[in-house]
Design a protein around this motif. Structure first.
Motif, mmCIF file in Angstrom:
data_model
loop_
_atom_site.group_PDB
_atom_site.id
_atom_site.type_symbol
_atom_site.label_atom_id
_atom_site.label_comp_id
_atom_site.label_asym_id
_atom_site.label_seq_id
_atom_site.Cartn_x
_atom_site.Cartn_y
_atom_site.Cartn_z
ATOM 1 N N HIS A 44 0.858 -1.183 0.000
ATOM 2 C CA HIS A 44 0.000 0.000 0.000
ATOM 3 C C HIS A 44 0.900 1.240 0.000
ATOM 4 O O HIS A 44 1.636 1.476 0.951
ATOM 5 C CB HIS A 44 -0.905 0.009 1.232
ATOM 6 C CG HIS A 44 -1.723 1.254 1.343
ATOM 7 N ND1 HIS A 44 -2.678 1.591 0.414
ATOM 8 C CD2 HIS A 44 -1.704 2.250 2.246
ATOM 9 C CE1 HIS A 44 -3.220 2.750 0.758
ATOM 10 N NE2 HIS A 44 -2.642 3.167 1.865
ATOM 11 N N GLU A 46 1.368 5.418 -1.880
ATOM 12 C CA GLU A 46 0.930 6.502 -2.762
ATOM 13 C C GLU A 46 2.173 7.188 -3.326
ATOM 14 O O GLU A 46 2.994 7.724 -2.569
ATOM 15 C CB GLU A 46 0.096 7.505 -1.961
ATOM 16 C CG GLU A 46 -0.325 8.720 -2.731
ATOM 17 C CD GLU A 46 -0.985 9.765 -1.832
ATOM 18 O OE1 GLU A 46 -0.955 10.948 -2.215
ATOM 19 O OE2 GLU A 46 -1.510 9.407 -0.758
ATOM 20 N N ARG A 92 1.011 0.398 -12.511
ATOM 21 C CA ARG A 92 1.581 0.586 -11.180
ATOM 22 C C ARG A 92 3.099 0.757 -11.257
ATOM 23 O O ARG A 92 3.755 0.136 -12.073
ATOM 24 C CB ARG A 92 1.307 -0.623 -10.281
ATOM 25 C CG ARG A 92 -0.139 -0.865 -9.970
ATOM 26 C CD ARG A 92 -0.241 -2.007 -8.996
ATOM 27 N NE ARG A 92 -1.617 -2.454 -8.814
ATOM 28 C CZ ARG A 92 -1.949 -3.545 -8.163
ATOM 29 N NH1 ARG A 92 -1.009 -4.311 -7.626
ATOM 30 N NH2 ARG A 92 -3.209 -3.888 -8.034
ATOM 31 N N ASP A 114 -2.995 1.142 -4.223
ATOM 32 C CA ASP A 114 -3.927 1.575 -3.185
ATOM 33 C C ASP A 114 -4.555 0.320 -2.576
ATOM 34 O O ASP A 114 -5.421 -0.305 -3.179
ATOM 35 C CB ASP A 114 -5.001 2.487 -3.770
ATOM 36 C CG ASP A 114 -6.008 2.956 -2.725
ATOM 37 O OD1 ASP A 114 -5.905 2.556 -1.541
ATOM 38 O OD2 ASP A 114 -6.902 3.732 -3.090
ATOM 39 N N ARG A 115 -4.085 -0.062 -1.404
ATOM 40 C CA ARG A 115 -4.622 -1.226 -0.696
ATOM 41 C C ARG A 115 -5.427 -0.787 0.528
ATOM 42 O O ARG A 115 -5.619 -1.557 1.464
ATOM 43 C CB ARG A 115 -3.484 -2.171 -0.279
ATOM 44 C CG ARG A 115 -2.772 -2.803 -1.473
ATOM 45 C CD ARG A 115 -1.753 -3.841 -1.050
ATOM 46 N NE ARG A 115 -2.293 -4.885 -0.201
ATOM 47 C CZ ARG A 115 -2.962 -5.956 -0.629
ATOM 48 N NH1 ARG A 115 -3.159 -6.131 -1.920
ATOM 49 N NH2 ARG A 115 -3.426 -6.845 0.225
ATOM 50 N N SER A 116 -5.888 0.462 0.525
ATOM 51 C CA SER A 116 -6.587 1.006 1.692
ATOM 52 C C SER A 116 -7.866 0.240 2.017
ATOM 53 O O SER A 116 -8.298 0.225 3.163
ATOM 54 C CB SER A 116 -6.886 2.494 1.494
ATOM 55 O OG SER A 116 -7.669 2.696 0.329
#
Length: 155
Positions: A44, A46, A92, A114-116
């Motif tokens: 995860h 950014e 990615r 984005d693994r939020s």
């Protein structure tokens, strides 16, 4: 017993989840899901910016984990189309950095995503596992010191 079976018998086992470290990024104890169905490992993160330094490409990125923001830099290897678990292909950034699982440390390619919305901030894919670990999907924390190995009771 075949030669490959003998070689596999000497590999350490990982459970379906482990705590892992990314020492060059200053991150430790990251909960990671072990996923032999995924090719590439994922973290995860950014992306903040690309940086050129000493003829190499780096990427600066933020990892929001454990209640704080960690700003990290790593060698930027590529930008790839990676197909997520829902079938969508996303472009990615892929970095290369040392990954520590138990007592085994190696350089791993890791995509930033984005693994939020995911339970685990990191996923360890089969390219990182190959020829290093056997996966015991019925257990957890086999390479995580201090956490008692837990057998999964899934229905």
């Amino acid at each position: 017993m075949s030669q490959s079976a003998r070689a596999a018998a000497n590999l350490p086992s990982v459970g379906w989840r482990e705590l892992v470290d990314l020492p060059d990024l200053g991150l430790s104890g990251i909960p990671a899901k072990i996923d032999s169905g995924a090719r590439t490992s994922s973290l995860h993160g950014e992306v903040i910016e690309e940086i050129g330094r000493d003829g190499q490409s780096f990427v600066r990125f933020a990892v929001d984990w454990d209640g704080e923001r960690h700003v990290c830099e790593a060698v930027h290897v590529d930008i790839r189309g990676i197909t997520s678990s829902n079938g969508d292909t996303q472009r990615r950034y892929v970095i290369k950095t040392p990954l520590l699982i138990g007592q085994t440390q190696f350089r791993a390619e890791i995509s930033l995503a984005d693994r939020s919305e995911m339970k685990f901030p990191m996923l360890i894919g089969r390219s990182s596992l190959r020829r290093r670990f056997l996966v015991d999907s019925g257990h957890s924390w086999l390479q995580t010191p201090g956490i008692k190995s837990a057998k999964s009771h899934k229905s």
